[in-house]
Design an enzyme around this catalytic site. Sequence first.
Site, mmCIF file in Angstrom:
data_model
loop_
_atom_site.group_PDB
_atom_site.id
_atom_site.type_symbol
_atom_site.label_atom_id
_atom_site.label_comp_id
_atom_site.label_asym_id
_atom_site.label_seq_id
_atom_site.Cartn_x
_atom_site.Cartn_y
_atom_site.Cartn_z
ATOM 1 N N LYS A 152 44.182 53.319 65.506
ATOM 2 C CA LYS A 152 45.191 54.267 66.017
ATOM 3 C C LYS A 152 45.545 53.953 67.471
ATOM 4 O O LYS A 152 46.711 54.098 67.873
ATOM 5 C CB LYS A 152 44.698 55.710 65.843
ATOM 6 C CG LYS A 152 44.469 56.107 64.376
ATOM 7 C CD LYS A 152 45.706 55.921 63.493
ATOM 8 C CE LYS A 152 45.529 56.470 62.088
ATOM 9 N NZ LYS A 152 46.702 56.305 61.232
ATOM 10 N N ASN A 174 53.007 55.720 57.355
ATOM 11 C CA ASN A 174 52.072 56.851 57.322
ATOM 12 C C ASN A 174 50.778 56.562 56.560
ATOM 13 O O ASN A 174 49.768 57.216 56.808
ATOM 14 C CB ASN A 174 52.787 58.067 56.724
ATOM 15 C CG ASN A 174 51.824 59.164 56.373
ATOM 16 O OD1 ASN A 174 51.366 59.898 57.251
ATOM 17 N ND2 ASN A 174 51.476 59.280 55.099
ATOM 18 N N TYR A 178 38.408 53.342 62.796
ATOM 19 C CA TYR A 178 39.574 54.225 62.618
ATOM 20 C C TYR A 178 40.298 54.481 63.944
ATOM 21 O O TYR A 178 41.498 54.188 64.059
ATOM 22 C CB TYR A 178 39.139 55.520 61.927
ATOM 23 C CG TYR A 178 40.271 56.494 61.701
ATOM 24 C CD1 TYR A 178 41.285 56.224 60.782
ATOM 25 C CD2 TYR A 178 40.338 57.690 62.403
ATOM 26 C CE1 TYR A 178 42.328 57.119 60.574
ATOM 27 C CE2 TYR A 178 41.373 58.592 62.199
ATOM 28 C CZ TYR A 178 42.369 58.303 61.288
ATOM 29 O OH TYR A 178 43.403 59.184 61.087
HETATM 30 P P1 NAD Z 1 45.572 61.405 52.567
HETATM 31 O O1 NAD Z 1 44.291 60.744 52.231
HETATM 32 O O2 NAD Z 1 45.891 62.732 51.979
HETATM 33 O O3 NAD Z 1 46.807 60.434 52.300
HETATM 34 C C1 NAD Z 1 46.739 59.073 52.578
HETATM 35 C C2 NAD Z 1 47.925 58.401 51.952
HETATM 36 O O4 NAD Z 1 47.786 56.989 52.146
HETATM 37 C C3 NAD Z 1 47.994 58.655 50.447
HETATM 38 O O5 NAD Z 1 49.341 58.855 50.079
HETATM 39 C C4 NAD Z 1 47.458 57.355 49.873
HETATM 40 O O6 NAD Z 1 48.002 57.063 48.599
HETATM 41 C C5 NAD Z 1 47.968 56.361 50.891
HETATM 42 N N1 NAD Z 1 47.237 55.101 50.789
HETATM 43 C C6 NAD Z 1 45.899 54.919 50.845
HETATM 44 N N2 NAD Z 1 45.635 53.616 50.647
HETATM 45 C C7 NAD Z 1 46.830 52.985 50.457
HETATM 46 C C8 NAD Z 1 47.233 51.648 50.204
HETATM 47 N N3 NAD Z 1 46.335 50.669 50.119
HETATM 48 N N4 NAD Z 1 48.553 51.378 50.066
HETATM 49 C C9 NAD Z 1 49.471 52.360 50.178
HETATM 50 N N5 NAD Z 1 49.171 53.638 50.414
HETATM 51 C C10 NAD Z 1 47.854 53.939 50.542
HETATM 52 O O7 NAD Z 1 45.559 61.489 54.149
HETATM 53 P P2 NAD Z 1 46.548 62.148 55.214
HETATM 54 O O8 NAD Z 1 45.717 63.047 56.026
HETATM 55 O O9 NAD Z 1 47.802 62.633 54.609
HETATM 56 O O10 NAD Z 1 46.829 60.827 56.111
HETATM 57 C C11 NAD Z 1 48.116 60.345 56.392
HETATM 58 C C12 NAD Z 1 48.089 59.712 57.760
HETATM 59 O O11 NAD Z 1 47.770 60.721 58.725
HETATM 60 C C13 NAD Z 1 47.062 58.607 57.931
HETATM 61 O O12 NAD Z 1 47.630 57.541 58.660
HETATM 62 C C14 NAD Z 1 45.969 59.280 58.761
HETATM 63 O O13 NAD Z 1 45.244 58.350 59.528
HETATM 64 C C15 NAD Z 1 46.771 60.229 59.602
HETATM 65 N N6 NAD Z 1 46.047 61.364 60.182
HETATM 66 C C16 NAD Z 1 45.511 62.338 59.398
HETATM 67 C C17 NAD Z 1 44.831 63.406 60.000
HETATM 68 C C18 NAD Z 1 44.206 64.532 59.202
HETATM 69 O O14 NAD Z 1 43.477 65.357 59.801
HETATM 70 N N7 NAD Z 1 44.469 64.658 57.925
HETATM 71 C C19 NAD Z 1 44.724 63.455 61.395
HETATM 72 C C20 NAD Z 1 45.294 62.445 62.155
HETATM 73 C C21 NAD Z 1 45.960 61.404 61.534
#
Ligand code: NAD
Length: 245
Positions: free
Chosen positions: A157, A88, A153
Amino acid sequence: MLKNKTAVVTGGTRGIGLAIVKKYLENGANVAIAGSRKESVDKALAQLTEYSDRIMGIWPDLCSPEAVSAAFESVRARFGSLDILANNAGISSRTSLYDYTLEEFSNILDLNLKAVFVCSQAAARIMKAQGGGVIISTSSMVGEYGQPSGCGYPATKFAVNGMTKSLARELARDNIRVNAVAPGVTKTDMLAALPQEMIDRVSAGIPLGRPGEPADIANAYLYLASDMASYVTGIVLRVDGAAMT
Ligand code: NAD
């Protein structure tokens, strides 16, 4: 739904990852939170003390096969198995092509794609030896549609979707199911980083009338990890309120 199962959730310290961690704990799993730093892992663990006998933290460099293998082995040693990997962790970008540096492009490839490969390989080795498991990766709706800036990005994906479908076919013989979840606009720090005007515009176009909550995404992760999805592999499950549909 996940009693006696053990899960690793990368990026489990906040946002969607923390919601997955909570959902898995509520459903009986043992969980290892994989974060980037001990401090952020400890902060997440401090919110989950009621589950202290079923939770642990790890913080390997997710692009290092040696570090990830050792960390996943420590999870298996503590809980007896590794049944579920949630890939994730992710970072996003909105940088225009004209300003994109090779360094920024490499950084996003490293965490969003290379780490998925490294973690899937390490987990699959353990899962094969124990007779099966489940790998789920967080894709995105932009992994189907692209986005108008930050091309690195969506590229990662799209690649996660390709890896998911390929590994589903390759690992089926080892009883390992591989799927992805493609969230739409979801209320996390990643969303908060976007300009409000952009969030409003995107939210207005969501047929269900609201952005997703992290728990909406975690529910899909629960389903795909559970035996309810025993015949589901190789899919990218959209959880986006019909955004872009
Ligand atoms: P967020 O920024 O709240 O969380 C990101 C997480 O990744 C955090 O726990 C952070 O500590 C971790 N992370 C970042 N760099 C890291 C590293 N080098 N090593 C280990 N962990 C690391 O974002 P989120 O929205 O919870 O994103 C989680 C996933 O969901 C991601 O893959 C993101 O691409 C995907 N996503 C998010 C959305 C959205 O709208 N929020 C939409 C589609 C997909």
